[in-house]
Write an enzyme that holds these catalytic residues in place. Structure first.
Site, PDB file in Angstrom:
ATOM      1  N   ASN A  14       0.841  -1.214   0.000  1.00 51.99           N
ATOM      2  CA  ASN A  14       0.000   0.000   0.000  1.00 51.99           C
ATOM      3  C   ASN A  14       0.869   1.255   0.000  1.00 51.99           C
ATOM      4  O   ASN A  14       0.520   2.247  -0.640  1.00 51.99           O
ATOM      5  CB  ASN A  14      -0.964  -0.003   1.180  1.00 51.99           C
ATOM      6  CG  ASN A  14      -2.193  -0.839   0.893  1.00 51.99           C
ATOM      7  OD1 ASN A  14      -3.050  -0.456   0.107  1.00 51.99           O
ATOM      8  ND2 ASN A  14      -2.262  -2.020   1.499  1.00 51.99           N
ATOM      9  N   ASN A 108      -6.826   4.925   7.779  1.00 50.11           N
ATOM     10  CA  ASN A 108      -6.395   3.522   7.761  1.00 50.11           C
ATOM     11  C   ASN A 108      -7.041   2.817   6.581  1.00 50.11           C
ATOM     12  O   ASN A 108      -8.183   3.115   6.240  1.00 50.11           O
ATOM     13  CB  ASN A 108      -6.856   2.854   9.068  1.00 50.11           C
ATOM     14  CG  ASN A 108      -6.560   1.360   9.107  1.00 50.11           C
ATOM     15  OD1 ASN A 108      -5.457   0.920   8.800  1.00 50.11           O
ATOM     16  ND2 ASN A 108      -7.555   0.560   9.481  1.00 50.11           N
ATOM     17  N   HIS A 110      -8.406  -0.804   5.462  1.00 46.33           N
ATOM     18  CA  HIS A 110      -8.783  -2.102   6.039  1.00 46.33           C
ATOM     19  C   HIS A 110      -9.252  -3.018   4.906  1.00 46.33           C
ATOM     20  O   HIS A 110     -10.047  -2.588   4.055  1.00 46.33           O
ATOM     21  CB  HIS A 110      -9.908  -1.914   7.072  1.00 46.33           C
ATOM     22  CG  HIS A 110     -10.290  -3.201   7.723  1.00 46.33           C
ATOM     23  ND1 HIS A 110      -9.521  -3.811   8.688  1.00 46.33           N
ATOM     24  CD2 HIS A 110     -11.347  -4.018   7.509  1.00 46.33           C
ATOM     25  CE1 HIS A 110     -10.082  -4.950   9.046  1.00 46.33           C
ATOM     26  NE2 HIS A 110     -11.198  -5.096   8.340  1.00 46.33           N
TER      27      HIS A 110
HETATM   28  C1  GAR Z   1      -3.211  -4.863   3.682  1.00 46.38           C
HETATM   29  O1  GAR Z   1      -4.114  -5.768   3.123  1.00 46.38           O
HETATM   30  C2  GAR Z   1      -3.926  -3.947   4.665  1.00 46.38           C
HETATM   31  O2  GAR Z   1      -5.212  -3.596   4.269  1.00 46.38           O
HETATM   32  C3  GAR Z   1      -3.966  -4.821   5.877  1.00 46.38           C
HETATM   33  O3  GAR Z   1      -2.732  -5.490   5.898  1.00 46.38           O
HETATM   34  C4  GAR Z   1      -2.194  -5.577   4.587  1.00 46.38           C
HETATM   35  C5  GAR Z   1      -0.844  -4.908   4.570  1.00 46.38           C
HETATM   36  O4  GAR Z   1      -0.193  -5.075   3.354  1.00 46.38           O
HETATM   37  N1  GAR Z   1      -4.218  -4.040   7.055  1.00 46.38           N
HETATM   38  C6  GAR Z   1      -4.914  -4.484   8.087  1.00 46.38           C
HETATM   39  O5  GAR Z   1      -5.365  -5.590   8.170  1.00 46.38           O
HETATM   40  C7  GAR Z   1      -5.067  -3.462   9.223  1.00 46.38           C
HETATM   41  N2  GAR Z   1      -6.183  -3.840  10.037  1.00 46.38           N
HETATM   42  P1  GAR Z   1       0.971  -4.113   2.868  1.00 46.38           P
HETATM   43  O6  GAR Z   1       2.012  -4.039   3.983  1.00 46.38           O
HETATM   44  O7  GAR Z   1       1.522  -4.834   1.668  1.00 46.38           O
HETATM   45  O8  GAR Z   1       0.395  -2.767   2.529  1.00 46.38           O
END
Ligand code: GAR
Length: 210
Positions: A14, A108, A110
């Site tokens: 992200n 955030n 999610h």
């Molecule tokens: C993503 O899918 C994000 O939405 C999730 O963790 C992943 C991180 O990926 N976040 C959560 O679950 C927060 N509650 P990334 O490090 O590759 O962006």
């Protein structure tokens, strides 16, 4: 120009979507000025360094409790003169101190359609496991403001993604990222930096939302 500080804990796809959007000129009125990680040696830090963005690591395990950890992160955000704080795969809970310091200035992403599959314990792949277990046919992603309530702040943008027969949590996670998270998060960040989001009666009203 608003200073955008991104909080990470892992791979940082992200964060990469934000960096790529900024390079394409799609983050209007904002610039990523710092990336802060709750864990050392995560790939998100490498992505920041490769793109000339300054980094800080504030390891969660070096702090005795949520309160002292929140204070350290809040102080760093103030020091960085953050106008917007983005939780991008940030897996550490912070308490109300940071919310008071940055009211409606933190968002955030999610990986589900809030208010489903959210709250304590719903993070990363666990969210997609729960989605598959439930049998719902649509999931998606939500970008929301961070408040004292875990995953409970005003919703800014949401996008739906189909669940397919035979999906594994990993396959579904990838689809949700590609079709929703990596598009919605840069868009929400840009809308914020363009002052196109306001709070009315506890809800986020977004101009130009699509
Ligand atoms: C993503 O899918 C994000 O939405 C999730 O963790 C992943 C991180 O990926 N976040 C959560 O679950 C927060 N509650 P990334 O490090 O590759 O962006």
């Amino acid at each position: 120009m608003k200073n955008i500080v991104v909080l990470v804990s892992g791979g940082g796809t992200n964060l990469q979507a934000l960096i790529d959007a900024e390079k394409r000129g799609e983050i209007k009125g904002g610039k990523i000025t710092c990336v802060i990680s709750s864990k050392p040696d995560v790939y998100a830090l490498e992505r920041a360094k490769q793109n000339g963005i300054s980094t800080r690591t504030i390891p969660r395990k070096e702090y005795a409790d949520v309160s002292s950890y929140t204070k350290a992160v809040t102080d760093a955000l103030i020091d960085e003169k953050a106008d917007l704080v983005v939780y991008a795969g940030f897996m550490t809970i912070l308490d109300e101190q940071v919310v008071k310091a940055f009211p409606y200035k933190m968002m955030n992403v999610h990986p589900a359609l809030i208010p489903s599959f959210c709250g304590k314990g719903f993070y990363g792949l666990h969210v997609h496991e729960a989605v598959l277990e439930s049998g719902v046919k649509l999931t998606g992603a939500t970008v929301h403001f961070v408040t004292e309530v875990c995953d409970g702040g005003p919703i800014i943008l949401q996008g739906a993604v189909p669940v397919m027969n035979g999906d594994t949590p990993e396959v579904l996670q990838k689809r949700v990222m590609e079709q929703a998270e990596w598009k919605l998060l840069p868009k929400a960040v840009s809308l914020f930096c363009e002052d196109k989001i306001r709070i009315e009666n506890g809800k986020a009203i977004v101009e130009d939302a699509q």
